[in-house]
Motif scaffolding. Structure first.
Motif, PDB file in Angstrom:
ATOM      1  N   GLN A 152       0.838  -1.190   0.000  1.00  0.00           N
ATOM      2  CA  GLN A 152       0.000   0.000   0.000  1.00  0.00           C
ATOM      3  C   GLN A 152       0.881   1.250   0.000  1.00  0.00           C
ATOM      4  O   GLN A 152       2.017   1.222   0.478  1.00  0.00           O
ATOM      5  CB  GLN A 152      -0.912   0.024   1.232  1.00  0.00           C
ATOM      6  CG  GLN A 152      -1.924  -1.107   1.282  1.00  0.00           C
ATOM      7  CD  GLN A 152      -2.903  -0.933   2.420  1.00  0.00           C
ATOM      8  OE1 GLN A 152      -4.109  -0.897   2.205  1.00  0.00           O
ATOM      9  NE2 GLN A 152      -2.404  -0.858   3.646  1.00  0.00           N
ATOM     10  N   VAL A 153       0.321   2.349  -0.489  1.00  0.00           N
ATOM     11  CA  VAL A 153       0.993   3.635  -0.453  1.00  0.00           C
ATOM     12  C   VAL A 153      -0.014   4.689  -0.006  1.00  0.00           C
ATOM     13  O   VAL A 153      -1.228   4.466  -0.054  1.00  0.00           O
ATOM     14  CB  VAL A 153       1.565   4.028  -1.839  1.00  0.00           C
ATOM     15  CG1 VAL A 153       2.655   3.061  -2.272  1.00  0.00           C
ATOM     16  CG2 VAL A 153       0.457   4.093  -2.893  1.00  0.00           C
ATOM     17  N   LEU A 154       0.517   5.828   0.430  1.00  0.00           N
ATOM     18  CA  LEU A 154      -0.352   6.960   0.749  1.00  0.00           C
ATOM     19  C   LEU A 154      -0.518   7.816  -0.501  1.00  0.00           C
ATOM     20  O   LEU A 154       0.467   8.244  -1.104  1.00  0.00           O
ATOM     21  CB  LEU A 154       0.263   7.805   1.871  1.00  0.00           C
ATOM     22  CG  LEU A 154       0.136   7.302   3.307  1.00  0.00           C
ATOM     23  CD1 LEU A 154       0.787   8.297   4.258  1.00  0.00           C
ATOM     24  CD2 LEU A 154      -1.301   7.054   3.694  1.00  0.00           C
ATOM     25  N   ASN A 155      -1.764   8.064  -0.897  1.00  0.00           N
ATOM     26  CA  ASN A 155      -1.987   8.901  -2.070  1.00  0.00           C
ATOM     27  C   ASN A 155      -1.925  10.378  -1.686  1.00  0.00           C
ATOM     28  O   ASN A 155      -1.637  10.730  -0.536  1.00  0.00           O
ATOM     29  CB  ASN A 155      -3.320   8.551  -2.753  1.00  0.00           C
ATOM     30  CG  ASN A 155      -4.516   8.760  -1.833  1.00  0.00           C
ATOM     31  OD1 ASN A 155      -4.459   9.537  -0.873  1.00  0.00           O
ATOM     32  ND2 ASN A 155      -5.599   8.066  -2.120  1.00  0.00           N
ATOM     33  N   LYS A 156      -2.214  11.245  -2.631  1.00  0.00           N
ATOM     34  CA  LYS A 156      -2.086  12.685  -2.373  1.00  0.00           C
ATOM     35  C   LYS A 156      -3.068  13.184  -1.328  1.00  0.00           C
ATOM     36  O   LYS A 156      -2.865  14.254  -0.730  1.00  0.00           O
ATOM     37  CB  LYS A 156      -2.278  13.460  -3.680  1.00  0.00           C
ATOM     38  CG  LYS A 156      -3.636  13.251  -4.337  1.00  0.00           C
ATOM     39  CD  LYS A 156      -3.727  14.022  -5.635  1.00  0.00           C
ATOM     40  CE  LYS A 156      -5.097  13.814  -6.286  1.00  0.00           C
ATOM     41  NZ  LYS A 156      -5.211  14.562  -7.570  1.00  0.00           N
ATOM     42  N   HIS A 183      -3.599  11.515   1.345  1.00  0.00           N
ATOM     43  CA  HIS A 183      -3.138  10.824   2.564  1.00  0.00           C
ATOM     44  C   HIS A 183      -4.062   9.664   2.936  1.00  0.00           C
ATOM     45  O   HIS A 183      -4.300   9.389   4.107  1.00  0.00           O
ATOM     46  CB  HIS A 183      -3.007  11.805   3.730  1.00  0.00           C
ATOM     47  CG  HIS A 183      -1.984  12.877   3.499  1.00  0.00           C
ATOM     48  ND1 HIS A 183      -0.631  12.651   3.616  1.00  0.00           N
ATOM     49  CD2 HIS A 183      -2.123  14.171   3.111  1.00  0.00           C
ATOM     50  CE1 HIS A 183       0.031  13.762   3.342  1.00  0.00           C
ATOM     51  NE2 HIS A 183      -0.855  14.695   3.032  1.00  0.00           N
ATOM     52  N   LYS A 184      -4.581   9.014   1.902  1.00  0.00           N
ATOM     53  CA  LYS A 184      -5.389   7.814   2.079  1.00  0.00           C
ATOM     54  C   LYS A 184      -4.604   6.608   1.565  1.00  0.00           C
ATOM     55  O   LYS A 184      -3.790   6.718   0.630  1.00  0.00           O
ATOM     56  CB  LYS A 184      -6.710   7.920   1.309  1.00  0.00           C
ATOM     57  CG  LYS A 184      -7.578   9.099   1.719  1.00  0.00           C
ATOM     58  CD  LYS A 184      -8.127   8.940   3.114  1.00  0.00           C
ATOM     59  CE  LYS A 184      -9.086  10.079   3.467  1.00  0.00           C
ATOM     60  NZ  LYS A 184      -9.613   9.953   4.838  1.00  0.00           N
ATOM     61  N   LEU A 185      -4.836   5.457   2.179  1.00  0.00           N
ATOM     62  CA  LEU A 185      -4.156   4.244   1.754  1.00  0.00           C
ATOM     63  C   LEU A 185      -4.770   3.704   0.473  1.00  0.00           C
ATOM     64  O   LEU A 185      -5.991   3.641   0.326  1.00  0.00           O
ATOM     65  CB  LEU A 185      -4.251   3.180   2.849  1.00  0.00           C
ATOM     66  CG  LEU A 185      -3.476   3.439   4.138  1.00  0.00           C
ATOM     67  CD1 LEU A 185      -3.827   2.399   5.190  1.00  0.00           C
ATOM     68  CD2 LEU A 185      -1.977   3.429   3.878  1.00  0.00           C
ATOM     69  N   GLU A 186      -3.897   3.312  -0.452  1.00  0.00           N
ATOM     70  CA  GLU A 186      -4.369   2.638  -1.654  1.00  0.00           C
ATOM     71  C   GLU A 186      -3.370   1.548  -2.037  1.00  0.00           C
ATOM     72  O   GLU A 186      -2.171   1.671  -1.780  1.00  0.00           O
ATOM     73  CB  GLU A 186      -4.584   3.610  -2.809  1.00  0.00           C
ATOM     74  CG  GLU A 186      -3.351   4.290  -3.331  1.00  0.00           C
ATOM     75  CD  GLU A 186      -3.639   5.200  -4.519  1.00  0.00           C
ATOM     76  OE1 GLU A 186      -2.780   5.273  -5.423  1.00  0.00           O
ATOM     77  OE2 GLU A 186      -4.718   5.832  -4.542  1.00  0.00           O
ATOM     78  N   LEU A 187      -3.891   0.478  -2.626  1.00  0.00           N
ATOM     79  CA  LEU A 187      -3.052  -0.668  -2.963  1.00  0.00           C
ATOM     80  C   LEU A 187      -2.315  -0.406  -4.270  1.00  0.00           C
ATOM     81  O   LEU A 187      -2.931  -0.238  -5.325  1.00  0.00           O
ATOM     82  CB  LEU A 187      -3.930  -1.926  -3.088  1.00  0.00           C
ATOM     83  CG  LEU A 187      -3.188  -3.255  -3.210  1.00  0.00           C
ATOM     84  CD1 LEU A 187      -2.351  -3.533  -1.967  1.00  0.00           C
ATOM     85  CD2 LEU A 187      -4.178  -4.393  -3.444  1.00  0.00           C
ATOM     86  N   ALA A 188      -0.983  -0.357  -4.207  1.00  0.00           N
ATOM     87  CA  ALA A 188      -0.172  -0.098  -5.394  1.00  0.00           C
ATOM     88  C   ALA A 188       0.275  -1.394  -6.057  1.00  0.00           C
ATOM     89  O   ALA A 188       0.329  -1.489  -7.285  1.00  0.00           O
ATOM     90  CB  ALA A 188       1.046   0.742  -5.023  1.00  0.00           C
ATOM     91  N   VAL A 189       0.601  -2.403  -5.243  1.00  0.00           N
ATOM     92  CA  VAL A 189       1.049  -3.702  -5.761  1.00  0.00           C
ATOM     93  C   VAL A 189       0.209  -4.784  -5.085  1.00  0.00           C
ATOM     94  O   VAL A 189       0.284  -4.934  -3.862  1.00  0.00           O
ATOM     95  CB  VAL A 189       2.546  -3.941  -5.486  1.00  0.00           C
ATOM     96  CG1 VAL A 189       2.975  -5.296  -6.046  1.00  0.00           C
ATOM     97  CG2 VAL A 189       3.388  -2.814  -6.059  1.00  0.00           C
TER      98      VAL A 189
END
Length: 236
Positions: free
Chosen positions: A163-167, A169-175
């Motif tokens: 997961q990463v923090l998007n712009k 500042h919410k979690l989203e699954l990148a991989v």
């Protein structure tokens, strides 16, 4: 002096206000599902017990989850020789402190110690284990929205993915990971359920005993009240 007194009086309110910003997801209750607790025990021993122990629990207590002693010995007994030994990690605390900067805490009572006004200890653990994200600024490469700048790496990342923090500042699954989001949530719920159970294995019996005592008191009242009325009926 007046300012100091005001600050002291407002401190609890400010602490509550700061703690209220933490949102915790509700952890599924799996305490009545022995298969789920067995799965949680397996996850803990395979992924968590490399660093964290359960020194207040012994391996033979796992038989209360429906496992035989032979099943525990064959599949879960990795850091001890006898089934009656505590569930400690093999590494020494001094060595762990040298490797990680601090010895990872024992998790025997983590589900109880993390309870707060924001939610139960189970809710905290459930949210925490689903809130890791990639952060190259951290030594381990991981950070957590529930426990900022945590020193623990994300040991279940292969299952969940990255997961990463998007712009925003919410979690989203990148991989993506090896499990779907629903399957990973289930794995975490079972792991948390096991930690809740191991913190108080007798909780289910205690609750059943409590209902039994309440039932007895109801029956006692039903008998005692008519006796009281009969005894005092001639007293003016």
């Amino acid at each position: 002096m007046k300012k100091l007194l005001t600050a002291l009086l407002l401190a609890p309110a400010l602490a509550l206000a700061s703690g209220a910003t933490l949102h915790l997801d509700k952890a599924p209750d799996v305490q009545g599902d022995k298969a789920a607790l067995q799965s949680g025990a397996k996850t803990f021993i395979n992924y968590c017990m490399n660093c964290h122990g359960l020194s207040y629990a012994r391996y033979n207590r796992l038989t209360e989850l429906g496992l035989s002693e032979q099943q525990v010995k064959d599949n879960l007994l990795f850091t001890a020789e006898k089934i009656g030994e505590p569930m400690r990690v093999a590494a020494r605390p001094a060595e762990q402190k040298q490797w990680f900067g601090a010895a990872p805490p024992d998790l025997s009572l983590i589900a109880r110690s993390r309870a707060s006004e924001a939610g139960s200890g189970a809710d905290w653990l459930y949210t925490y284990l689903r809130s890791f994200y990639r952060d190259d600024k951290r030594p381990t490469g991981w950070n957590n929205t529930v426990f900022e700048n945590v020193g623990m790496p994300h040991v279940l990342w292969e299952s969940q993915g990255q997961q990463v923090l998007n712009k925003d500042h919410k979690l989203e699954l990148a991989v993506p990971g090896t499990l779907s989001a629903a399957a990973y949530d289930k794995q975490v719920a079972e792991l948390v359920g096991f930690l809740v159970w191991v913190a108080e294995p007798g909780a289910a019996f205690r609750k059943q005993l409590g209902f039994g005592v309440l039932g007895f008191l109801v029956v006692l009242f039903a008998v005692a009240y008519p006796m009281k009325k009969a005894y005092w009926k001639d007293v003016r």
